[in-house]
Every structure is written in C-alpha cells, then in structure tokens.
Motif scaffolding. Sequence first.
Motif, PDB file in Angstrom:
ATOM      1  N   UNK A 186       8.054   0.437  -4.141  1.00  0.00           N
ATOM      2  CA  UNK A 186       8.455   0.537  -5.554  1.00  0.00           C
ATOM      3  C   UNK A 186       7.258   0.860  -6.458  1.00  0.00           C
ATOM      4  N   UNK A 187       6.265   1.535  -5.923  1.00  0.00           N
ATOM      5  CA  UNK A 187       5.112   1.970  -6.710  1.00  0.00           C
ATOM      6  C   UNK A 187       5.390   3.365  -7.256  1.00  0.00           C
ATOM      7  N   UNK A 188       4.767   3.722  -8.374  1.00  0.00           N
ATOM      8  CA  UNK A 188       4.940   5.074  -8.921  1.00  0.00           C
ATOM      9  C   UNK A 188       4.452   6.108  -7.910  1.00  0.00           C
TER      10      UNK A 188
ATOM     11  N   UNK B 179       3.047   9.263  -0.031  1.00  0.00           N
ATOM     12  CA  UNK B 179       4.271   9.766  -0.659  1.00  0.00           C
ATOM     13  C   UNK B 179       5.261  10.175   0.426  1.00  0.00           C
ATOM     14  N   UNK B 180       4.780  10.973   1.381  1.00  0.00           N
ATOM     15  CA  UNK B 180       5.641  11.424   2.480  1.00  0.00           C
ATOM     16  C   UNK B 180       6.199  10.224   3.237  1.00  0.00           C
ATOM     17  N   UNK B 181       5.329   9.267   3.580  1.00  0.00           N
ATOM     18  CA  UNK B 181       5.741   8.090   4.331  1.00  0.00           C
ATOM     19  C   UNK B 181       6.808   7.288   3.570  1.00  0.00           C
ATOM     20  N   UNK B 182       6.598   7.065   2.290  1.00  0.00           N
ATOM     21  CA  UNK B 182       7.551   6.293   1.478  1.00  0.00           C
ATOM     22  C   UNK B 182       8.910   6.993   1.430  1.00  0.00           C
ATOM     23  N   UNK B 183       8.909   8.294   1.176  1.00  0.00           N
ATOM     24  CA  UNK B 183      10.164   9.041   1.068  1.00  0.00           C
ATOM     25  C   UNK B 183      10.902   9.101   2.402  1.00  0.00           C
ATOM     26  N   UNK B 184      10.192   9.429   3.458  1.00  0.00           N
ATOM     27  CA  UNK B 184      10.801   9.580   4.780  1.00  0.00           C
ATOM     28  C   UNK B 184      11.292   8.239   5.322  1.00  0.00           C
TER      29      UNK B 184
END
Length: 144
Positions: free
Chosen positions: A14-16, A25-30
């Motif tokens: 839940x970080x910006x 970013x890739x890891x969080x989205x995937x």
Amino acid sequence: MTGVQTCALPIFSHKPLASLKKEKIYDELKRSKSELEDRLGVKVSYISLPHGSFNHYVIKTAREVGYEKVCTSEVGYNNGYEYLLKRINIRSEYSMKTFSDIITGRYSFTFLRYAQHFKLSMKNIVGHDNYLKAYHLFVKMRNR
C-alpha cells in the motif's frame, strides 16, 4: 462464481507506487494480481492505485502484467474508453441537488481538481509520510 463480477485490489505494501524502484513496482503489481486470482479463482482485471500514485512506468507495467483498467484518484467522469479511470467521491454532506448534479453530469469538479493538485503538491514538498502524519493530525483535531 457466476455472472459478471469486478474485482479491484490494492497493492500489498500500500505504498505509493511512483515512489518505488522499477523492480519493486513490477513485483507489487504482479504479485497482488497473481495472489488474488489464486485465492478467488477469478480473473482480476482492475487495480486501484494506492494513494493515487502513478507515473508512466506504473501504467506501462500494469498493462504488461494484465490489468485492463487502472483506478486512479483523479476526479471526474469516464467515457468508457479510458485505461485510467477517474473517480467521484460522494460525501454524506452533499445536498441532494449536488448529488443529482454529479450523477447527471452537470457538476463542475473545478474546486475538487484544485484541491487534488494542492494535495499532490504538498505530498511532493513535504514527502508522502510527513503528509500522512499531518493529515491524520488534522483529522484527529477536527474530530474533537
């Protein structure tokens, strides 16, 4: 599960997202998409961006991992063809006239857009974490 269902999800940390490194970013989205699909047994097509934070790389990566739409915190109406979806926050203090104007498309979001730009500017100036601390302090004082 049957019928049409939509599932939008937040990110694990839940970080910006715009403040994170590209790999994160890739890891969080995937990871968020994969885990929710595994748990629910349905395709996840939408994502709601934490804190409305995004940049070109976040959007590009969201498409790459398979999100069909991205929900932002931008204020306004959608025409159905956007990849980035805007929102309208309906507040309990709105009058019926204001509510009616919003749902019929007659409402001007000028003030809300200025307020949103001010908020983003403050986050950029003082930093996201300091902004949240100030915001929570303000809410706490207001609710006394």
